[in-house]
Motif scaffolding. Structure first.
Motif, PDB file in Angstrom:
ATOM      1  N   LEU A   1      51.568 -75.312 -73.650  1.00 48.71           N
ATOM      2  CA  LEU A   1      50.629 -76.122 -74.424  1.00 48.71           C
ATOM      3  C   LEU A   1      50.171 -77.337 -73.600  1.00 48.71           C
ATOM      4  CD1 LEU A   1      49.243 -76.632 -77.185  1.00 48.71           C
ATOM      5  CD2 LEU A   1      51.271 -77.954 -77.810  1.00 48.71           C
ATOM      6  N   VAL A   2      51.121 -78.021 -72.971  1.00 52.11           N
ATOM      7  CA  VAL A   2      50.773 -79.179 -72.142  1.00 52.11           C
ATOM      8  C   VAL A   2      49.946 -78.731 -70.932  1.00 52.11           C
ATOM      9  CG1 VAL A   2      51.686 -81.032 -70.677  1.00 52.11           C
ATOM     10  CG2 VAL A   2      52.727 -80.571 -72.898  1.00 52.11           C
TER      11      VAL A   2
ATOM     12  N   LYS B   1      42.507 -78.910 -68.538  1.00 48.67           N
ATOM     13  CA  LYS B   1      41.161 -79.380 -68.903  1.00 48.67           C
ATOM     14  C   LYS B   1      41.000 -80.855 -68.540  1.00 48.67           C
ATOM     15  CE  LYS B   1      41.168 -76.066 -72.636  1.00 48.67           C
ATOM     16  NZ  LYS B   1      41.661 -75.877 -73.969  1.00 48.67           N
ATOM     17  N   PHE B   2      42.014 -81.627 -68.815  1.00 49.35           N
ATOM     18  CA  PHE B   2      42.043 -83.061 -68.511  1.00 49.35           C
ATOM     19  C   PHE B   2      41.863 -83.289 -67.006  1.00 49.35           C
ATOM     20  CE2 PHE B   2      45.009 -86.920 -68.455  1.00 49.35           C
ATOM     21  CZ  PHE B   2      44.114 -87.771 -69.076  1.00 49.35           C
TER      22      PHE B   2
ATOM     23  N   ASP C   1      47.932 -76.129 -70.668  1.00 52.58           N
ATOM     24  CA  ASP C   1      46.583 -75.777 -71.116  1.00 52.58           C
ATOM     25  C   ASP C   1      45.746 -77.030 -71.351  1.00 52.58           C
ATOM     26  OD1 ASP C   1      44.506 -73.954 -72.095  1.00 52.58           O
ATOM     27  OD2 ASP C   1      44.984 -74.790 -74.072  1.00 52.58           O
ATOM     28  N   THR C   2      46.325 -77.995 -72.019  1.00 52.45           N
ATOM     29  CA  THR C   2      45.612 -79.243 -72.313  1.00 52.45           C
ATOM     30  C   THR C   2      45.364 -80.045 -71.043  1.00 52.45           C
ATOM     31  OG1 THR C   2      46.691 -79.295 -74.468  1.00 52.45           O
ATOM     32  CG2 THR C   2      45.697 -81.337 -73.710  1.00 52.45           C
ATOM     33  N   SER C   3      46.372 -80.172 -70.211  1.00 52.59           N
ATOM     34  CA  SER C   3      46.231 -81.019 -69.020  1.00 52.59           C
ATOM     35  C   SER C   3      45.342 -80.374 -67.962  1.00 52.59           C
ATOM     36  CB  SER C   3      47.592 -81.391 -68.447  1.00 52.59           C
ATOM     37  OG  SER C   3      48.300 -80.252 -68.035  1.00 52.59           O
TER      38      SER C   3
END
Length: 188
Positions: free
Chosen positions: A108-109, A115-116, A111-113
């Motif tokens: 989850l982290v 994009k970040f 996937d989010t990071s």
């Protein structure tokens, strides 16, 4: 079985090496903070780039050291019940914890990071402050690197737990600093 043992040893070796790198980063951070304090109190001046470097180094040290901390079994754990369980029961907790919490959390982290990080890289993001550090995406890349290392160490931890469950406990390679799985009552 040889594949699993080789995988575990390679992951552990990687996080051992990266953990030492994090230690050197902490030494560098001490030098930078000391220099900043001396500049501030002796010369009544400071630089935005130096202050940003302090928290960039802290972030890198923390993120790179997380997988190493998991390897050394020094992560935060509620030991009230865990330490009193048998090796096999602890192995089940570790295996299920890795499978249902650690790996999904890491993914989850990641996937989010991703994009970040990729947005930051695309715009060549730098500090918004005058005199700040350029290339803020480098710091954001450490989020990805850190969580990949934690996920890999989680795989290693899960394999070790699986081996314990099936009655073939993992033994560290001779000459490594890795701890063997403690027996019941000998700590967690």
């Amino acid at each position: 079985m040889a594949f699993l043992l080789g995988l575990v040893r390679n992951i552990d070796r990687l996080n051992e090496w990266v953990g030492k790198l994090a230690g050197y980063i902490s030494l560098l951070m001490v030098v930078v903070v000391t220099g900043d304090v001396i500049m501030r109190y002796a010369f009544d001046t400071t630089f935005v780039a130096v202050q940003e470097l302090e928290w960039h180094l802290f972030g890198a040290m923390f993120l790179l050291g997380a997988g190493y901390t998991l390897l050394k079994d020094e992560h935060v754990r509620v030991d009230v019940i865990y330490q009193r369980l048998s090796r096999k029961a602890r192995a089940w907790i570790n295996f299920l914890g890795v499978l249902f919490f650690l790996l999904p959390g890491c993914f989850l982290v990641l996937d989010t990071s991703w994009k970040f990080f990729s947005m930051s890289l695309a715009i060549h993001e730098g500090s918004p402050d005058p005199g700040g550090l350029p290339a803020r995406y480098v710091l954001k890349a450490f989020i990805l690197i850190g969580f990949v290392l934690v996920a890999l160490q989680g795989v290693s931890m899960g394999v070790k737990a699986f081996l314990e469950i099936i009655g073939k406990p993992y033994e560290p390679a001779p000459g490594t600093t890795e701890k063997a799985v403690p027996a019941k009552g000998k700590g967690a």
